[in-house]
Design an enzyme around this catalytic site. Sequence first.
Site, PDB file in Angstrom:
ATOM      1  N   SER A  42       0.811  -1.230   0.000  1.00 20.74           N
ATOM      2  CA  SER A  42       0.000   0.000   0.000  1.00 20.74           C
ATOM      3  C   SER A  42       0.841   1.274   0.000  1.00 20.74           C
ATOM      4  CB  SER A  42      -0.896   0.036   1.236  1.00 20.74           C
ATOM      5  OG  SER A  42      -1.638  -1.139   1.331  1.00 20.74           O
ATOM      6  N   CYS A 130     -13.646  -8.386  19.846  1.00 19.34           N
ATOM      7  CA  CYS A 130     -14.916  -7.775  19.429  1.00 19.34           C
ATOM      8  C   CYS A 130     -16.152  -8.467  20.029  1.00 19.34           C
ATOM      9  CB  CYS A 130     -15.006  -7.741  17.910  1.00 19.34           C
ATOM     10  SG  CYS A 130     -14.540  -9.300  17.145  1.00 19.34           S
ATOM     11  N   SER A 160     -16.415  -9.358   8.803  1.00 19.23           N
ATOM     12  CA  SER A 160     -15.515  -8.237   9.104  1.00 19.23           C
ATOM     13  C   SER A 160     -14.478  -8.580  10.167  1.00 19.23           C
ATOM     14  CB  SER A 160     -16.323  -7.019   9.548  1.00 19.23           C
ATOM     15  OG  SER A 160     -17.151  -7.357  10.640  1.00 19.23           O
ATOM     16  N   LYS A 215     -10.993 -16.424  24.501  1.00 13.40           N
ATOM     17  CA  LYS A 215     -10.861 -14.964  24.689  1.00 13.40           C
ATOM     18  C   LYS A 215     -12.080 -14.415  25.423  1.00 13.40           C
ATOM     19  CE  LYS A 215      -8.226 -14.153  20.467  1.00 13.40           C
ATOM     20  NZ  LYS A 215      -8.311 -13.727  19.057  1.00 13.40           N
ATOM     21  N   HIS A 244     -21.680  -8.269  14.505  1.00  8.63           N
ATOM     22  CA  HIS A 244     -21.799  -9.548  15.218  1.00  8.63           C
ATOM     23  C   HIS A 244     -23.105  -9.563  16.024  1.00  8.63           C
ATOM     24  CE1 HIS A 244     -17.773 -10.333  14.077  1.00  8.63           C
ATOM     25  NE2 HIS A 244     -17.153 -10.313  15.242  1.00  8.63           N
ATOM     26  N   GLN A 319     -19.073  -4.790  14.662  1.00  8.89           N
ATOM     27  CA  GLN A 319     -17.767  -5.346  15.022  1.00  8.89           C
ATOM     28  C   GLN A 319     -16.632  -4.373  14.706  1.00  8.89           C
ATOM     29  OE1 GLN A 319     -15.396  -6.544  12.522  1.00  8.89           O
ATOM     30  NE2 GLN A 319     -14.004  -6.995  14.227  1.00  8.89           N
TER      31      GLN A 319
HETATM   32  P1  A2P Z   1      -2.103  -3.743   3.399  1.00  2.00           P
HETATM   33  O1  A2P Z   1      -3.448  -3.228   2.997  1.00  2.00           O
HETATM   34  O2  A2P Z   1      -0.993  -2.937   2.822  1.00  2.00           O
HETATM   35  O3  A2P Z   1      -1.942  -5.226   3.219  1.00  2.00           O
HETATM   36  P2  A2P Z   1      -7.444  -6.402   7.564  1.00  2.00           P
HETATM   37  O4  A2P Z   1      -7.585  -6.561   9.058  1.00  2.00           O
HETATM   38  O5  A2P Z   1      -8.621  -5.759   6.938  1.00  2.00           O
HETATM   39  O6  A2P Z   1      -7.039  -7.700   6.932  1.00  2.00           O
HETATM   40  O7  A2P Z   1      -6.209  -5.386   7.352  1.00  2.00           O
HETATM   41  C1  A2P Z   1      -4.918  -5.653   7.776  1.00  2.00           C
HETATM   42  C2  A2P Z   1      -4.095  -4.375   7.789  1.00  2.00           C
HETATM   43  O8  A2P Z   1      -2.768  -4.722   8.203  1.00  2.00           O
HETATM   44  C3  A2P Z   1      -3.948  -3.700   6.430  1.00  2.00           C
HETATM   45  O9  A2P Z   1      -3.849  -2.314   6.615  1.00  2.00           O
HETATM   46  C4  A2P Z   1      -2.633  -4.280   5.930  1.00  2.00           C
HETATM   47  O10 A2P Z   1      -1.977  -3.458   5.000  1.00  2.00           O
HETATM   48  C5  A2P Z   1      -1.855  -4.291   7.221  1.00  2.00           C
HETATM   49  N1  A2P Z   1      -0.715  -5.226   7.106  1.00  2.00           N
HETATM   50  C6  A2P Z   1      -0.766  -6.536   6.827  1.00  2.00           C
HETATM   51  N2  A2P Z   1       0.487  -7.062   6.796  1.00  2.00           N
HETATM   52  C7  A2P Z   1       1.333  -6.046   7.079  1.00  2.00           C
HETATM   53  C8  A2P Z   1       2.750  -5.928   7.192  1.00  2.00           C
HETATM   54  N3  A2P Z   1       3.554  -6.966   7.023  1.00  2.00           N
HETATM   55  N4  A2P Z   1       3.281  -4.695   7.491  1.00  2.00           N
HETATM   56  C9  A2P Z   1       2.465  -3.637   7.675  1.00  2.00           C
HETATM   57  N5  A2P Z   1       1.125  -3.691   7.571  1.00  2.00           N
HETATM   58  C10 A2P Z   1       0.559  -4.877   7.282  1.00  2.00           C
END
Ligand code: A2P
Length: 346
Positions: A42, A130, A160, A215, A244, A319
């Site tokens: 991203s 959650c 979610s 949990k 939820h 959630q």
């Molecule tokens: P990205 O969108 O760049 O993959 P969700 O809970 O909806 O699955 O989102 C997970 C979040 O954690 C997203 O913002 C994702 O970014 C981020 N993420 C996942 N893996 C990593 C990583 N290795 N380093 C930083 N952010 C991460």
Amino acid sequence: MSGKYRVAIAGATGAVGVEFLRLIEERKFPVSELRLLASARSAGKTLRFAGKDIKIEELAETSFRDIDIAFFSAGGSISKKFGPIAAQAGALVIDNSSAFRMDPAVPLVIPEINPEACAEHRGIIANPNCSTIIAIVPLWPIHRRNPIRRLIASTYQAASGAGAAAMEELAESTRAYLENRPYQNTVLPHPYAFNLFSHNSKMDPETGYNEEEIKMVKETQKIFGDPNIRISATCVRVPVLRAHSEALTIECEKPITPAEVREILATARGVKLVDDIANNYYPMPKDASGQGDVLVGRIRQDTSDPSGKSIAMFVAGDQLLKGAALNGIQIAEVVVQRGLLAGARR
Ligand code: A2P
């Protein structure tokens, strides 16, 4: 400090991350600088905040320099690695993962229940699970009036909770099902369209309980400050996008009536009664989605307990909001309102 805070969101692109961003703006949380952090996938993309595009940065060990508050929602392993680094750099970490929840040195906070625990933080405050939040926000005011000795919970959990990719899998697999196309699930362990399955967290083969269920037990005991409350949960993933629902049965210390429970919940913070017997209208995930309150209804005597001490009810809560981002922002609000940013660190 000027009364405005430098804020980071780790996992800003995720299902919870975007809600953090939206709520910071909606609730006018006093931000002087906002740093959006996600994976390399991203980095360079933008997210909109207060009419401006903010560039997403790749999460790194240096990301938390000059940050006052860091919201984490990028999964447990990211929290475990980067949470202590952020706290060490001077940020207060509000962590949405399970990484630190049961650490005795980390407060586990629901602002309607135990806001005073925020004062004990040493750099990290944990946001509860959650399903736990959605169950116990309405149970707390009952517990204070007539202690709950036992809780049996059955959950109906939305996509979610497993993140944005799981929500996408539910939508895509439903489309494929209706169009009679094959679909291979990759995010969740079982076909999701028009199906439901036992929660996808790890199962303990000895007890037969999965991590989500455990949990709910442990976190409730910690937040209520009552290790003796007896709890059993059955957690199930249902094909709902984002709120939820849960069937809860409680046994109290003394006899209790549905009228008493309605009277207690009518003025409880974070709760809305939806208990329209005449119209058969009760809490539904469609109504809970997008709102901060936990909806409570189907309040009735548990007829299996002739002592009159048991009540059954049905709840639904968003959630991504009260179950995650909203509770996290409310923790940050308690911290800044009470001047607790440094906590017990100094
Ligand atoms: P990205 O969108 O760049 O993959 P969700 O809970 O909806 O699955 O989102 C997970 C979040 O954690 C997203 O913002 C994702 O970014 C981020 N993420 C996942 N893996 C990593 C990583 N290795 N380093 C930083 N952010 C991460």
